[in-house]
Design an enzyme around this catalytic site. Sequence first.
Site, PDB file in Angstrom:
ATOM      1  N   ASP A   1       0.839  -1.196   0.000  1.00  0.00           N
ATOM      2  CA  ASP A   1       0.000   0.000   0.000  1.00  0.00           C
ATOM      3  C   ASP A   1       0.877   1.249   0.000  1.00  0.00           C
ATOM      4  O   ASP A   1       1.857   1.342   0.743  1.00  0.00           O
ATOM      5  CB  ASP A   1      -0.894  -0.028   1.239  1.00  0.00           C
ATOM      6  CG  ASP A   1      -1.759   1.203   1.375  1.00  0.00           C
ATOM      7  OD1 ASP A   1      -2.606   1.418   0.492  1.00  0.00           O
ATOM      8  OD2 ASP A   1      -1.590   1.939   2.363  1.00  0.00           O
TER       9      ASP A   1
ATOM     10  N   GLU B   1       1.688  -0.427  -4.981  1.00  0.00           N
ATOM     11  CA  GLU B   1       0.795   0.662  -5.322  1.00  0.00           C
ATOM     12  C   GLU B   1       1.728   1.861  -5.469  1.00  0.00           C
ATOM     13  O   GLU B   1       2.187   2.419  -4.469  1.00  0.00           O
ATOM     14  CB  GLU B   1      -0.236   0.903  -4.222  1.00  0.00           C
ATOM     15  CG  GLU B   1      -1.217   2.006  -4.580  1.00  0.00           C
ATOM     16  CD  GLU B   1      -2.196   2.323  -3.455  1.00  0.00           C
ATOM     17  OE1 GLU B   1      -3.341   2.683  -3.763  1.00  0.00           O
ATOM     18  OE2 GLU B   1      -1.803   2.220  -2.273  1.00  0.00           O
TER      19      GLU B   1
END
Length: 718
Positions: free
Chosen positions: A363, A399
């Site tokens: 993330d 990401e």
Amino acid sequence: MSVFFRTRDRPLRPGDPYPLGSNWIEDEDGVNFSLFSENAEKVELLLYSQTNQKYPKEIIEVKNRTGDLWHILVPGLRPGQLYAYKVYGPYKPALGLRFNPNKVLIDPYAKAINGNVIWNDAVFGYKIGDQNQDLSYDERDSSEYVPKSVVINPYFEWDDEDFIKRNKVPLKDTVIYEVHVKGFTKLRLDLPENIRGSYEGLASEQMISYLKDLGITTVELMPVFHFIDQRFLIDKGLTNYWGYDPINFFSPECRYSSSGCLGEQVFSFKKMVNELHNAGIEVIIDVVYNHTAEGNHLGPTLSFRGIDNIAYYMLQPDNKRYYLDFTGTGNTLNLSHPRVIQMVLDSLRYWVTDMHVDGFRFDLAAALARELYSVNMLNTFFIALQQDPIVSRVKLIAEPWDVGQGGYQVGNFPHQWAEWNGKYRDSIRRFWRGEALPYSEIANRLLGSPDIYLGNNKTPFASINYVTSHDGFTLEDLVSYNQKHNEANGFNNQDGMNENYSWNCGAEGTINDQNVIMCREKQKRNFMITLLISQGTPMILGGDELSRTQRGNNNAFCQDNEITWFDWNLDERKSKFLEFVKKMIQFYKAHPVFRRERYFQGKKLFGMPLKDVTFYTPDGKEVDEKTWNSPTQTVIFVLEGSVMDEINIYGERIADDSFLIILNANPNNVKVKFQKGKWELVVCSYLREIKPEERIVEGEKELEIEGRTALVYRRIEL
């Protein structure tokens, strides 16, 4: 689960600095505890009984220190033992020091955590409401409000070794299914009620059978680190459904365990992975190492902040009272500190070696490369990770952005990494809603984004292609809403992305108009066809195949209810789309021409008369430079399966069928002249009966293609 405390005739022992955390040593009949803090002045270990977590049963000063590691071995303890720490030191927020020994702290290396935070002002290191805010000092004990760390039994009888050794799925053959552990099975009425929404539910025979039948190779689980329901959500009657607020990087979230939180969650997670592996399905976990749930300078003191704030977090250089925030959550983990780097690498290795996961989706991964205000992909963490003999060998997916300046890093991650390709998502969405985009823009996305990755020595499957993910509209909502509808979140619809590049087919939300419904169903097929004929690694949002809707909510992070849970009651419309998705995945997996390890060259190879890929205009002419750079709503190209410059594991050259692909996002019909040969229609987004003249098309013949239609033809004669 029985827990034994030491007797007074069994003295405490110095223990060892490694490994960190709590580790049950069966041969020693005790537990070794080790905690990092370079700025602490004193450390206390608190032992709790399972029946009384308000007050510790015993407080032990940890007097043994090796460098910056505090350690002790306590005889007589067993798995299931609850514990926490109190750490003493100066409370000087302006200098970044926030020690407060009144606050009970979770072990950063805990392998299990028993329960959730109970919100009370006592969990804050300062006096809530005080005029000086966090510069004040709160003396209340937080013991009864903070969940306790758990000593676990690490032993598990794995029988997935064959999968681990032999059946790893190459990234080029991977089909990712992003799924939420709870939402996936919460409404599955054919499962026992007690395991719905749990690790056990996901690992059930019914769900594994479903995943295998769907055809995916890899589940990507949304966050399973033990996380916190933030106070502002609890005050609104909501919860942190997504889980992007971790308080620990080793403990599996216990709310997904149907068997308990005293270490049972570890067993449940391992059993789930074991069952998925034995079914031939990989497990990737979505990991959040960029921040913690302790928030900004006004956040609670639950773990890292009270253990060594100045080491664990990035602080503003000119005023260490405040945090650098590249994540939008209030803080950023300090991956410039060697002990923090060690913790993250230890965590990654633990999830691979002890929990058997097959990879990670990071993330806001750009935050991991932050050095003060800049992003450096050659920083210590990335170098250490690339050299790690364990972590460097599993799937690493970024990401590739964070919320700070310069944080958009698509295409810039090291060569071992794959990346969520946000440009693919946006371009394909814009194309199918009818925008005229440069021909080259769509072509590049379809070919694995060589304009982004080729110059970085990457392969097409470095691009994780997706149209939808947890963050945004579901596929059903993408074709049903022009605007977000996040009212249920309680933020006046101000949260979530404003620009979704969506199109509702002429009416907003649920409607009974059959023309609108048919338009939406066709658009969903257009997206799915495009995703699965594109070079790169496809990722499907879990539930899209079920036509799952979130009622227009594009930021359902706090909706732990039927807005996000999978609805398994399928009508005829939804059942047909599910079958279509299954067939598309089968089609994709059957043809290596869609799963190339090398980029197309646009050249004639191996003495063959045809190029490996050629793009055309509707009148049958090869696209020239002017057309390549001009806006279009129709893309036509041929992939020559006989001209593939790739070999299999035996060194043999790979060949496949050749395909003519027509993607007409123009709302109007377009006449298309077919290339030489004879072509058979194998995939289409039409919902109507296929006309005989559309099934087999002779080369040089012209065919009228309906607006907003995707077609795939296979050459049956040259």
